[in-house]
Design a protein around this motif. Structure first.
Motif, PDB file in Angstrom:
ATOM      1  N   ARG A 187      33.178   7.259   5.628  1.00 51.54           N
ATOM      2  CA  ARG A 187      33.084   7.605   4.206  1.00 51.54           C
ATOM      3  C   ARG A 187      34.050   6.814   3.333  1.00 51.54           C
ATOM      4  NH1 ARG A 187      33.351  13.821   3.837  1.00 51.54           N
ATOM      5  NH2 ARG A 187      31.924  13.612   5.560  1.00 51.54           N
ATOM      6  N   SER A 188      35.187   6.452   3.892  1.00 53.86           N
ATOM      7  CA  SER A 188      36.203   5.775   3.084  1.00 53.86           C
ATOM      8  C   SER A 188      36.171   4.253   3.240  1.00 53.86           C
ATOM      9  CB  SER A 188      37.586   6.305   3.449  1.00 53.86           C
ATOM     10  OG  SER A 188      37.798   6.124   4.840  1.00 53.86           O
TER      11      SER A 188
ATOM     12  N   PRO B 119      35.036   0.919   1.977  1.00 55.65           N
ATOM     13  CA  PRO B 119      34.462   0.366   0.741  1.00 55.65           C
ATOM     14  C   PRO B 119      33.348  -0.645   1.000  1.00 55.65           C
ATOM     15  CG  PRO B 119      36.839  -0.097   0.881  1.00 55.65           C
ATOM     16  CD  PRO B 119      36.440   0.594   2.144  1.00 55.65           C
ATOM     17  N   GLU B 120      33.439  -1.378   2.109  1.00 51.33           N
ATOM     18  CA  GLU B 120      32.404  -2.365   2.435  1.00 51.33           C
ATOM     19  C   GLU B 120      31.087  -1.654   2.794  1.00 51.33           C
ATOM     20  OE1 GLU B 120      31.997  -5.485   2.204  1.00 51.33           O
ATOM     21  OE2 GLU B 120      30.162  -5.639   3.397  1.00 51.33           O
ATOM     22  N   LEU B 121      31.193  -0.609   3.595  1.00 52.78           N
ATOM     23  CA  LEU B 121      29.996   0.169   3.939  1.00 52.78           C
ATOM     24  C   LEU B 121      29.425   0.814   2.669  1.00 52.78           C
ATOM     25  CD1 LEU B 121      28.004   1.424   5.928  1.00 52.78           C
ATOM     26  CD2 LEU B 121      29.639   3.299   6.262  1.00 52.78           C
ATOM     27  N   ALA B 122      30.292   1.308   1.822  1.00 57.95           N
ATOM     28  CA  ALA B 122      29.843   1.928   0.572  1.00 57.95           C
ATOM     29  C   ALA B 122      29.035   0.935  -0.258  1.00 57.95           C
ATOM     30  CB  ALA B 122      31.054   2.424  -0.221  1.00 57.95           C
ATOM     31  N   ARG B 123      29.506  -0.295  -0.325  1.00 58.46           N
ATOM     32  CA  ARG B 123      28.808  -1.322  -1.104  1.00 58.46           C
ATOM     33  C   ARG B 123      27.434  -1.614  -0.478  1.00 58.46           C
ATOM     34  NH1 ARG B 123      27.835  -6.200  -0.921  1.00 58.46           N
ATOM     35  NH2 ARG B 123      28.938  -6.572   1.023  1.00 58.46           N
TER      36      ARG B 123
ATOM     37  N   GLU C  52      36.138   2.665  -5.155  1.00 59.83           N
ATOM     38  CA  GLU C  52      37.354   2.222  -4.474  1.00 59.83           C
ATOM     39  C   GLU C  52      37.650   3.106  -3.266  1.00 59.83           C
ATOM     40  OE1 GLU C  52      39.514  -0.400  -5.011  1.00 59.83           O
ATOM     41  OE2 GLU C  52      37.790  -1.052  -6.208  1.00 59.83           O
ATOM     42  N   ALA C  53      37.328   4.389  -3.389  1.00 56.40           N
ATOM     43  CA  ALA C  53      37.658   5.345  -2.323  1.00 56.40           C
ATOM     44  C   ALA C  53      36.590   5.394  -1.242  1.00 56.40           C
ATOM     45  CB  ALA C  53      37.861   6.727  -2.925  1.00 56.40           C
ATOM     46  N   GLY C  54      35.505   4.623  -1.413  1.00 52.34           N
ATOM     47  CA  GLY C  54      34.448   4.641  -0.418  1.00 52.34           C
ATOM     48  C   GLY C  54      33.140   5.110  -1.017  1.00 52.34           C
TER      49      GLY C  54
ATOM     50  N   GLY D 285      25.464   5.883  13.993  1.00 54.77           N
ATOM     51  CA  GLY D 285      26.186   7.151  13.886  1.00 54.77           C
ATOM     52  C   GLY D 285      26.849   7.398  12.543  1.00 54.77           C
ATOM     53  N   ALA D 286      26.832   6.411  11.648  1.00 59.90           N
ATOM     54  CA  ALA D 286      27.578   6.564  10.394  1.00 59.90           C
ATOM     55  C   ALA D 286      26.814   7.397   9.366  1.00 59.90           C
ATOM     56  CB  ALA D 286      27.918   5.200   9.813  1.00 59.90           C
TER      57      ALA D 286
END
Ligand code: SF4
Length: 79
Positions: free
Chosen positions: A15-16, A18-22, A37-39, A63-64
């Protein structure tokens, strides 16, 4: 939460990131993921727009991410 037919879960450890969030923000055609910024943040208002395309699963490590079908006894799309 009336009418919401899916739930999206992002693993605590992911969750945190940032690359995965993007990547999730880019992948989802209906903007269920927002990167910050926080994910990653789940945009609850868009959950009902999910088209079960699995692009978020393709964009995430195994699994993410899980997409849980609340209308189908919590059957989950996951990798
Ligand atoms: S399955 Fe598709 S529409 Fe649903 S959250 Fe994932 S990327 Fe978005």
């Amino acid at each position: 939460m009336d009418g919401v037919f899916i739930r999206v879960e992002v693993a605590e450890t992911a969750r945190s990131d940032p690359e995965l969030a993007r990547r999730l923000e880019e992948a989802c055609p209906v903007d269920i993921y927002a990167a910050g910024e926080a994910g990653v943040r789940i945009v609850d208002a868009n959950l009902d727009e999910c088209v079960l395309c699995e692009l978020c699963l393709d964009a995430a490590p195994p699994g993410a991410v899980r997409v849980v079908k609340l209308y189908d006894e919590d059957a989950a799309l996951e990798r």
